[in-house]
Write a protein that holds these residues in place. Structure first.
Motif, PDB file in Angstrom:
ATOM      1  N   ARG A  42      35.332  41.845  35.076  1.00 24.93           N
ATOM      2  CA  ARG A  42      34.763  40.611  35.333  1.00 24.93           C
ATOM      3  C   ARG A  42      35.992  39.784  35.940  1.00 24.93           C
ATOM      4  N   ARG A  43      35.954  39.157  36.864  1.00 23.43           N
ATOM      5  CA  ARG A  43      36.844  38.563  37.657  1.00 23.43           C
ATOM      6  C   ARG A  43      37.067  36.990  37.301  1.00 23.43           C
ATOM      7  N   GLU A  44      36.080  36.453  36.795  1.00 22.17           N
ATOM      8  CA  GLU A  44      36.122  35.217  36.255  1.00 22.17           C
ATOM      9  C   GLU A  44      35.506  35.058  35.092  1.00 22.17           C
ATOM     10  N   GLN A  45      36.300  33.971  34.194  1.00 23.96           N
ATOM     11  CA  GLN A  45      35.826  33.689  32.815  1.00 23.96           C
ATOM     12  C   GLN A  45      34.370  33.508  32.818  1.00 23.96           C
ATOM     13  N   PRO A  88      37.023  36.396  28.463  1.00 22.18           N
ATOM     14  CA  PRO A  88      37.968  35.942  29.363  1.00 22.18           C
ATOM     15  C   PRO A  88      37.936  36.876  30.662  1.00 22.18           C
ATOM     16  N   VAL A  89      38.594  36.606  31.571  1.00 23.71           N
ATOM     17  CA  VAL A  89      38.697  37.649  32.847  1.00 23.71           C
ATOM     18  C   VAL A  89      39.121  39.027  32.106  1.00 23.71           C
TER      19      VAL A  89
END
Length: 99
Positions: free
Chosen positions: A33-36, A27-28
């Motif tokens: 990490r801004r995207e899954q 997950p985010v």
């Protein structure tokens, strides 16, 4: 042994791993990490699995919350005398003593 063959073999040898997914969703993670990310299980590190577990645990918790809420609504409606064809929410909401 290829990664795919290793996955098939471990699923066969350990019954608890039969449901091991082909991919995991990481997950985010706030600013990290801004995207899954969807990653094949063959490429997943221990950290990837740990982060994926966080997402699965959140899903599991949400399903459990819905399950308990539905059970409570069902119980309240039955306690209020609801029959199977009646609207559970209507009957339960008329019963003021069921908290």
């Amino acid at each position: 042994m290829t990664s795919s063959a290793a996955l098939t073999e471990i699923r066969k040898r350990h019954y608890a791993l039969e449901a091991l997914p082909d991919t995991i969703v990481i997950p985010v993670l706030g600013e990290i990490r801004r995207e899954q990310v969807v990653k094949p299980i063959e490429d997943a590190t221990l950290d990837d699995i740990a982060f994926a577990l966080l997402g699965v645990e959140a899903e599991f918790s949400a399903v459990g919350d819905r399950l308990h809420a539905l059970r409570k609504l069902y119980g309240l409606a039955r306690q209020a005398g609801a029959r199977g064809s009646e609207c559970a929410l209507d009957v339960a909401s008329r019963n003021t003593g069921g908290r």
